[in-house]
Structures are given as structure tokens and as C-alpha cells.
Design an enzyme around this catalytic site. Structure first.
Site, short mmCIF file in Angstrom:
data_model
loop_
_atom_site.label_atom_id
_atom_site.label_comp_id
_atom_site.label_asym_id
_atom_site.label_seq_id
_atom_site.Cartn_x
_atom_site.Cartn_y
_atom_site.Cartn_z
CG LEU A 215 -1.99 -1.08 1.30
CD1 LEU A 215 -2.71 -1.02 2.64
CD2 LEU A 215 -2.99 -0.92 0.17
N GLY A 221 9.03 1.85 7.37
CA GLY A 221 8.80 0.50 6.88
C GLY A 221 7.85 0.47 5.70
CB THR A 222 7.01 -2.00 3.34
OG1 THR A 222 8.32 -1.59 2.93
CG2 THR A 222 6.14 -2.18 2.10
CB VAL A 223 1.78 -0.02 4.84
CG1 VAL A 223 0.37 -0.42 5.27
CG2 VAL A 223 2.41 0.88 5.89
CG ASP A 333 6.84 10.48 9.62
OD1 ASP A 333 7.29 11.53 9.13
OD2 ASP A 333 6.80 9.41 8.98
#
Length: 534
Positions: A215, A221-223, A333
Site C-alpha cells: 500500500l 517500513g512498508t505497509v 511523522d
């Protein structure tokens, strides 16, 4: 009278007057002539070759004795030969291989003069009349089978050992991330819906973290999009790194974050602790991010009302994290790509799981939060101290994106220095009274210019270089809420208490109808009240 071999015939009386004999023997019976050359033995006969009867090559002489005991001899062909030994070349070689094709079994038969030989294909020997492998079949099969069993046993042992190592590693990670503490806390509290997921469960949900399920990606990180059993859609975040202190406090922080309950904050459903860096599981929000809405090439018109609604909902969510959660939470963030939108374009602040809990003393202020270029508070870059005012600054940049539809940072080397950063470009435009030159063309509407100016002034206060001079997120949310109400109802009714709150003194306009222009005049007089409530 008939001559025949005695053993080959049995006489019957029916043979005398009928054809039974012919039917049984076809009129043919073997005849054996028992004769001999006399009166010499083989030794005597061979001395006179002119009268010696065995003239054929490969013939032999055999002594015989008649019924009168008179010596004599007969001739026959040698073994391996057949024919008439009494004539020249009468004994001919017998081709045993041709007469009997199975003479050598499955071996190779080769005829020789008076004899034959059997041989075997390569790798076999002639043993006991048959061709056999040089190595016995049963021992070879047994040895091979034993080796296969040994290899399988070793492989299974290695797999079991690796599985035990993996399980031990997962248990160690689970303890390291505070999983045992988290379990105890979950048991002691009632009604917690937070779940601890297994790694394999999340792998199946995300098709083993397939690239097709991604997504989004960020500094943390990666979603991935995942579908749990039962068809529940979730967003799974695989974090990149975590320091030792973060690992120790992770389980405790997850439980606190799980209690966050706000309509404009993405719900944290659970986490996975049996991996080196924990994974987070959120509710899935289907309509993309605010960044995609503003900067995506979708051709949709985004009204000022929609933008203001998103800004207020996001500010309200951050205000809740800062001051209304059971333990104050700093996001760390804030950016448009961390503000998700549902099907009705309602904002949901995401990725607060990458944040930290508000520190209880100054020694805890040092953090490894990096933020994102264009949104990062300059004061944080100098001090490396994370406070709630860092979130306020980053939110100010989001307000600028909503007003200008420009990216927060321009990496083009040919762009002037004051135009690289959206915050710098905006500050310059405000000082030069050129706000209209950087506004998004879609919201340049004369009827809403006062509201736009008020949002711009609020953004300026959020972008103050000194964090102490910035308003709190609670005050920012209240300001945006009031602007939203004015936009929804250009003519608003004010009671005496509300007017006193705005002006700081009794108002003669208590029960009168106030236009939007008059309202903004009153609001400007109340700016000091907003700044004093930082």
C-alpha cells in the site's frame, strides 16, 4: 516280414486285418542296425589306414563286442560334430547357438569348431549358467536403500533442529519485545480487543508479503494490505529498525496505543512480536491518502470545505493524542501521506504506532525519530528533542499543502533556494503579501478569501521557528472548527458569553446576527487569546 526297432513297436491283433497300424504309425517305424567292422579293434584297425573305416575328420573309433565275443569297432563323429564318419569330411560342426537360442540364457552365445562359448554384456559375469551382475543385486539395493534412508533421516533431523532454532528465536524475540508483559497486562484488563498475531498468520494474509499487496512505503517500513480469516481487511506494517530501548518498551507501548479510540485515528488492531522487528496491524482505510488526493493526477476538484474538514479532523485527532489519550502520545511523522481518507473523505491519522509516548523526564527526550523531508521541524533538527510542538510544525506544512496543492519540498536543483521548501516559499509570500500567487487555483474564490487568509495565518503560527511560540494542537483544532462552522453558516448567531470569549470583554453585539466579515474582524482581535493558550 518287417525289420524295426523292438522298443518302438507294440503288437496288437487288430493290426492284422485293419489299417489301425497305418493310422497309429503312418506305416513308418525306426530301424536300428547294430553292425560293426570285424575282426579288429580300434588299435589294430588304425595300423592299416588303407582299410581303416573312420576316414572323416573329427571322427573317432569305438570298440564294440558282438554276441559271439568277436572283437570289432564302429565309427562316430566327435562331440560337437554330426554326419557320416565313414566318408571324407562326413562329420560337420554343429552350430549349437543356432539350434538353441537360450543356450546361454541372457548372455552372448558364440559358436566354435566342435563347441561354443557363452559371454556376458559389460558389467556382468557368467556364473552358474546365467549372466549376473558383478555386484549382487540384493546387497546393492540394500545399500542404496540404506543410504536413502540415512539421507532422509539426516534431512529430517536437520529440519527438526532448524525448526527448534526458529521456535527458540521467535520465543526470544517475543520476550525481547515485552510480549510476556503485554500478555499479563491484557489478562488484567477487561474488554481489550488488541490481538497478538503469529508471523505465519500475517504471511498468509498478505500472500507472503507480496509486492502486489504493498500500500505504501516510508522511512519506518512498508505497509501491506492483508485479508485475515473471515475476510477482515487490514493494513500490515513491517517496520525496518528498532533500537534496544524501543524493543524493551514495545509491548508496553503497544497496549497503551491499543487503547487509543478516536474516530479520526486509524485503529491499531494488534501486533506480531515473534520477529526481529515487530509488525503492526491496523484497520484498513480504503480511499488512499491525503497526499494522493492533493497531488494525484485524478482530475477531481477538491473544494475548500473538503480541505478544511480534513484539516480539522486531522488536528482534532492529534489534539486527542497529545492531551486526551490515557498517556500522551507524540506522533513524530505528521505528513499528508500519513493522513488516510475513508469513503466519505473523512480523515484518519495513521502511523502513530511509529511514534513514541510522551517522555516523563528530560532524559527521555532523545529519540531516533527521523521525520520526513519538508515536514521536519527545524528546531528538532537542531536539538534532536521530540516534543508535541514538532507535530504542530509538521501539521502546519500539511495546511500549506491543502492551500497550495504544492509538494512540501522541491528537489529540482534549478529552483531558487527560497522556493525549495514549501514552508520557506509560503513564509516569503506572506511577508511580501503575495499569498494569492501560491494558492491553489481551485480555491481562489472571493467568497472564501477571508477563511483562506485565516487558515494561512494559523499555518504561519504553526511554522514559528521557536516551538514555544506555536499554538497547541488543541488550539489549532478549535480554530479550524470555528472556521469550519463559519463556512457552513456564513451568518452565525452569537450569545453574550461566546462574544466575551472571543473579545475578552462584554460585547454590545450579544444577540445580533454577525456576518462572516464581521466575525473575522472579531477573530483577529482574539488572536492574542489563541497565542496565550499555547
Amino acid at each position: 516280414m518287417v525289420l524295426m526297432e523292438e522298443a518302438a513297436f507294440n503288437f496288437r491283433t487288430s493290426y492284422v486285418k485293419s489299417t489301425v497300424f497305418y493310422d497309429a504309425y503312418n506305416g513308418i517305424l525306426p530301424l536300428v542296425l547294430n553292425w560293426q567292422a570285424r575282426p579288429w579293434t580300434c588299435d589294430v584297425a588304425q595300423k592299416n589306414m588303407s582299410s581303416y573305416a573312420c576316414v572323416s575328420n573329427h571322427s573317432v573309433c569305438v570298440n564294440v563286442t558282438s554276441t559271439t565275443d568277436e572283437p570289432g569297432y564302429r565309427c562316430k563323429c566327435s562331440d560337437g560334430y554330426e554326419g557320416n564318419p565313414y566318408i571324407t569330411d562326413g562329420c560337420q560342426d554343429i552350430d549349437e547357438c543356432l539350434k538353441n537360442s537360450t543356450l546361454c540364457g541372457y548372455g552372448i552365445c558364440e559358436n566354435m569348431a566342435g563347441n561354443y562359448t557363452c559371454s556376458c554384456p559389460r558389467g556382468k559375469d557368467w556364473t552358474n549358467g546365467i549372466c549376473q551382475s558383478r555386484f549382487p543385486v540384493i546387497p546393492v539395493v540394500g545399500t542404496t536403500g540404506g543410504l536413502v534412508v540415512l539421507v532422509i533421516a539426516l534431512a529430517c533431523a536437520c529440519m527438526i533442529q532448524e525448526r527448534r532454532k526458529l521456535q527458540k528465536m521467535k520465543r526470544d524475540y517475543f520476550r525481547q519485545h515485552g510480549g510476556l508483559i503485554l500478555f499479563d497486562e491484557m489478562r488484567s484488563k477487561q474488554g481489550i480487543t488488541f490481538k497478538i498475531f503469529m508471523e505465519e498468520e500475517l504471511k498468509q494474509a498478505t500472500n507472503r508479503f507480496s509486492e502486489q499487496q504493498v500500500l505504501g512505503q516510508g522511512g519506518y517500513g512498508t505497509v501491506y494490505k492483508g485479508i485475515l480469516e473471515g475476510g477482515v481487511e487490514v493494513a500490515v506494517k513491517r517496520c525496518k529498525t528498532a533500537n534496544e530501548q524501543q524493543k524493551k518498551e514495545f509491548g508496553k507501548e503497544m497496549l497503551i496505543l491499543s487503547e487509543v479510540n478516536h474516530k479520526n485515528i486509524v485503529k491499531l488492531l494488534g501486533c506480531c512480536l515473534e520477529v526481529e522487528v515487530p509488525m503492526l496491524v491496523y484497520e484498513f482505510v480504503p480511499n488512499g491518502t491525503l497526499f494522493q488526493l492533493i497531488h494525484g493526477n485524478h482530475g477531481l476538484r477538491i473544494s475548500l470545505a473538503t480541505r478544511l474538514g480534513i484539516a480539522h479532523e486531522s488536528a482534532d485527532a492529534l489534539s486527542y493524542l497529545h492531551s486526551s489519550a490515557s498517556t500522551p502520545i507524540l506522533h513524530g511523522d505528521i505528513k499528508s501521506s500519513n493522513i488516510l481518507l475513508d469513503r466519505d473523505n473523512k480523515a484518519k491519522v495513521a502511523d502513530f504506532g511509529a511514534s513514541i509516548l510522551a517522555p516523563t523526564d528530560k532524559s527521555q527526550f532523545i529519540t531516533l525519530v527521523h521525520g520526513t523531508c519538508g515536514y521536519l521541524d527545524p528546531e528538532y533538527m537542531q536539538t534532536n528533542l521530540l516534543t508535541d510542538k514538532n507535530d504542530v510544525y509538521s501539521f502546519g506544512v500539511v495546511l500549506l499543502e491543502l492551500l497550495t496543492a504544492k509538494l512540501p519540498f522541491n528537489f529540482d536543483p534549478d529552483v531558487p533556494a527560497h522556493e525549495k521548501s514549501l514552508s520557506m516559499m509560503f513564509t516569503y509570500a506572506m511577508k511580501e503579501n503575495k499569498l494569492d500567487q501560491i494558492l491553489d487555483a481551485e480555491i481562489k474564490d472571493g467568497d472564501n478569501i477571508e477563511i483562506i487568509e485565516e487558515i494561512a495565518e494559523l499555518a504561519m503560527r504553526c511554522l514559528e521557528m521557536c516551538g514555544h511560540n506555536r499554538p497547541s494542537m488543541k488550539k489549532v483544532a478549535e480554530k479550524l472548527d470555528s472556521l469550519r462552522k463559519v463556512m457552513q453558516h456564513p451568518s452565525v448567531q452569537r450569545n453574550p458569553e461566546e462574544m466575551e470569549c472571543l473579545l475578552g470583554e462584554p460585547s454590545s453585539m450579544a444577540s445580533s446576527t454577525v456576518t462572516s466579515a464581521e466575525y473575522f474582524s472579531i477573530e483577529k482581535k482574539a488572536v492574542n487569546g489563541l497565542q496565550s493558550g499555547r
